[in-house]
Design a protein around this motif. Structure first.
Motif, PDB file in Angstrom:
ATOM      1  N   THR A  73      -9.650  10.196   4.379  1.00  0.00           N
ATOM      2  CA  THR A  73      -8.798   9.014   4.526  1.00  0.00           C
ATOM      3  C   THR A  73      -9.668   7.765   4.434  1.00  0.00           C
ATOM      4  O   THR A  73     -10.654   7.634   5.157  1.00  0.00           O
ATOM      5  CB  THR A  73      -8.064   9.033   5.878  1.00  0.00           C
ATOM      6  OG1 THR A  73      -7.224  10.191   5.934  1.00  0.00           O
ATOM      7  CG2 THR A  73      -7.217   7.789   6.052  1.00  0.00           C
ATOM      8  N   SER A  74      -9.301   6.871   3.557  1.00  0.00           N
ATOM      9  CA  SER A  74     -10.115   5.666   3.362  1.00  0.00           C
ATOM     10  C   SER A  74      -9.796   4.620   4.422  1.00  0.00           C
ATOM     11  O   SER A  74      -8.667   4.543   4.927  1.00  0.00           O
ATOM     12  CB  SER A  74      -9.869   5.076   1.971  1.00  0.00           C
ATOM     13  OG  SER A  74      -8.555   4.523   1.881  1.00  0.00           O
ATOM     14  N   PHE A 116      -7.791  14.256   6.463  1.00  0.00           N
ATOM     15  CA  PHE A 116      -8.275  13.253   7.407  1.00  0.00           C
ATOM     16  C   PHE A 116      -9.688  12.793   7.078  1.00  0.00           C
ATOM     17  O   PHE A 116     -10.003  11.604   7.119  1.00  0.00           O
ATOM     18  CB  PHE A 116      -8.209  13.797   8.834  1.00  0.00           C
ATOM     19  CG  PHE A 116      -8.629  12.791   9.878  1.00  0.00           C
ATOM     20  CD1 PHE A 116      -7.820  11.703  10.176  1.00  0.00           C
ATOM     21  CD2 PHE A 116      -9.839  12.925  10.536  1.00  0.00           C
ATOM     22  CE1 PHE A 116      -8.207  10.760  11.124  1.00  0.00           C
ATOM     23  CE2 PHE A 116     -10.237  11.990  11.486  1.00  0.00           C
ATOM     24  CZ  PHE A 116      -9.409  10.908  11.782  1.00  0.00           C
ATOM     25  N   ASP A 171      -6.881   2.466   3.176  1.00  0.00           N
ATOM     26  CA  ASP A 171      -5.517   2.934   3.419  1.00  0.00           C
ATOM     27  C   ASP A 171      -5.160   2.863   4.903  1.00  0.00           C
ATOM     28  O   ASP A 171      -4.024   2.558   5.271  1.00  0.00           O
ATOM     29  CB  ASP A 171      -5.351   4.367   2.912  1.00  0.00           C
ATOM     30  CG  ASP A 171      -5.205   4.423   1.398  1.00  0.00           C
ATOM     31  OD1 ASP A 171      -5.009   3.352   0.778  1.00  0.00           O
ATOM     32  OD2 ASP A 171      -5.291   5.532   0.831  1.00  0.00           O
ATOM     33  N   TRP A 172      -6.133   3.155   5.780  1.00  0.00           N
ATOM     34  CA  TRP A 172      -5.903   3.026   7.219  1.00  0.00           C
ATOM     35  C   TRP A 172      -5.541   1.583   7.579  1.00  0.00           C
ATOM     36  O   TRP A 172      -4.547   1.318   8.253  1.00  0.00           O
ATOM     37  CB  TRP A 172      -7.149   3.480   7.970  1.00  0.00           C
ATOM     38  CG  TRP A 172      -7.126   3.221   9.446  1.00  0.00           C
ATOM     39  CD1 TRP A 172      -7.534   2.087  10.075  1.00  0.00           C
ATOM     40  CD2 TRP A 172      -6.659   4.093  10.481  1.00  0.00           C
ATOM     41  NE1 TRP A 172      -7.348   2.189  11.441  1.00  0.00           N
ATOM     42  CE2 TRP A 172      -6.814   3.407  11.711  1.00  0.00           C
ATOM     43  CE3 TRP A 172      -6.133   5.389  10.487  1.00  0.00           C
ATOM     44  CZ2 TRP A 172      -6.461   3.980  12.934  1.00  0.00           C
ATOM     45  CZ3 TRP A 172      -5.773   5.955  11.709  1.00  0.00           C
ATOM     46  CH2 TRP A 172      -5.940   5.252  12.915  1.00  0.00           C
ATOM     47  N   PRO A 216      -4.715  12.237   1.019  1.00  0.00           N
ATOM     48  CA  PRO A 216      -6.028  12.684   1.483  1.00  0.00           C
ATOM     49  C   PRO A 216      -5.940  13.515   2.756  1.00  0.00           C
ATOM     50  O   PRO A 216      -5.012  13.356   3.549  1.00  0.00           O
ATOM     51  CB  PRO A 216      -6.746  11.360   1.774  1.00  0.00           C
ATOM     52  CG  PRO A 216      -5.632  10.456   2.236  1.00  0.00           C
ATOM     53  CD  PRO A 216      -4.415  10.864   1.438  1.00  0.00           C
ATOM     54  N   GLY A 276       2.646   7.918   4.581  1.00  0.00           N
ATOM     55  CA  GLY A 276       1.803   8.624   3.626  1.00  0.00           C
ATOM     56  C   GLY A 276       2.505   8.834   2.303  1.00  0.00           C
ATOM     57  O   GLY A 276       1.900   8.729   1.232  1.00  0.00           O
ATOM     58  N   PHE A 296       0.343  11.634   8.340  1.00  0.00           N
ATOM     59  CA  PHE A 296      -0.681  10.618   8.090  1.00  0.00           C
ATOM     60  C   PHE A 296      -1.139  10.017   9.411  1.00  0.00           C
ATOM     61  O   PHE A 296      -0.332   9.496  10.184  1.00  0.00           O
ATOM     62  CB  PHE A 296      -0.095   9.544   7.170  1.00  0.00           C
ATOM     63  CG  PHE A 296      -1.078   8.522   6.680  1.00  0.00           C
ATOM     64  CD1 PHE A 296      -2.326   8.894   6.225  1.00  0.00           C
ATOM     65  CD2 PHE A 296      -0.736   7.185   6.656  1.00  0.00           C
ATOM     66  CE1 PHE A 296      -3.225   7.944   5.756  1.00  0.00           C
ATOM     67  CE2 PHE A 296      -1.619   6.227   6.192  1.00  0.00           C
ATOM     68  CZ  PHE A 296      -2.878   6.619   5.743  1.00  0.00           C
ATOM     69  N   SER A 297      -2.432  10.098   9.685  1.00  0.00           N
ATOM     70  CA  SER A 297      -2.973   9.684  10.985  1.00  0.00           C
ATOM     71  C   SER A 297      -2.658   8.228  11.311  1.00  0.00           C
ATOM     72  O   SER A 297      -2.306   7.893  12.444  1.00  0.00           O
ATOM     73  CB  SER A 297      -4.484   9.910  11.019  1.00  0.00           C
ATOM     74  OG  SER A 297      -5.128   9.228   9.951  1.00  0.00           O
TER      75      SER A 297
END
Length: 263
Positions: free
Chosen positions: A111-112, A108, A115-116, A106, A95, A171-172
């Motif tokens: 979160t785009s 959750f 980006d994921w 961002p 992140g 960051f997920s």
């Protein structure tokens, strides 16, 4: 132990970060030949400036998310007369790295997908492509070692409250990919077992990299050791995993987290 790795030629992706650059320095000091790689930019330039005169060091531009670059990398290295027998899947998007690209961090819900998927492309697909190319070019030709770099958050959830009012968050996509990379380790360890290759995962804990006193305090309360790690403390374990002394280990996840995962 200046000769601990004297028979090793070690290829490292993502060599320019705080841990990657520490691995390069320590492995050279331990007698290894080190093939470093990273994206073009100031981190790569700093590595070459630091080690470019060392005959045991070489650097290659590499984006692990680009399949054509990964497909060519080992042949490029071997064409220059070196044969990597240890590979570190160390390249990763965090992140904080996205923030460095000028993005706001961002939550959750915001979160785009871009980006994921960018994170998955580097952290997971990049690691897969490096391993696949090892299978094609290295594994079975001579004894080989792959070390996949995960995180304290691979198998443990973050304490989200420690990030309150901090400029960065957990960051997920990072957690998801770091869990996934150990699944790759387990799959490959069995698949390569009869071909004289070992595969392990290292899970570094919270590494100090200019964090605020308040963040250090919050994290330290969650760690048995009571503090964040110095980069060299992670490198100590990495050197062991790269060495002949770890030859009977495969399919393992090694936590180097000051006891974070023990509570």
């Amino acid at each position: 132990m200046h000769d601990q790795l004297k028979d090793k030629t070690i290829f490292i992706t993502g060599s320019g970060g705080v841990l990657g650059s520490t691995y390069v320095r320590r492995m050279l000091a331990a007698g290894a030949r080190v093939v470093a790689s990273d994206l073009k930019g100031h981190r790569a330039d700093a590595l070459v400036e630091s080690h470019g005169e060392n005959p045991n060091f070489r650097f290659y531009d590499l984006d692990v998310g680009q399949e054509d670059e990964v497909v060519a990398i080992f042949q490029r290295i071997m064409a220059d007369g070196w044969e990597p027998n240890v590979v570190l899947n160390n390249a990763a998007i965090t992140g904080e790295l996205l923030m460095g690209a000028g993005k706001a961090f961002p939550d959750f819900a915001n979160t785009s997908v871009e980006d994921w998927e960018k994170t998955l492309r580097t952290n997971m697909t990049g690691a897969f492509m490096i391993a696949r190319q090892m299978d094609r070019d290295i594994v079975g030709r001579y004894p080989a070692t792959l070390i996949n770099v995960a995180s304290m958050y691979a198998l443990n959830g973050p304490h989200h409250q420690i990030y309150k009012d901090m400029p960065f968050k957990s960051f997920s996509a990072y957690s998801a990919t770091k869990a996934g990379i150990h699944g790759l380790t387990l799959w490959l360890a069995g698949y390569w077992a009869k071909r004289n290759a070992t595969v392990n995962t290292i899970a570094p804990g919270a590494v100090f990299n200019g964090h605020s006193d308040e963040f250090q305090r919050r994290v330290g309360e969650l760690i048995m050791a009571g503090r964040m790690a110095a980069p060299d403390e992670i490198a100590d374990a990495m050197l062991f995993l790269c060495s002949a002394q770890s030859g009977y280990m495969t399919g393992q996840l090694v936590n180097v987290d000051g006891g974070f995962s023990g509570w």
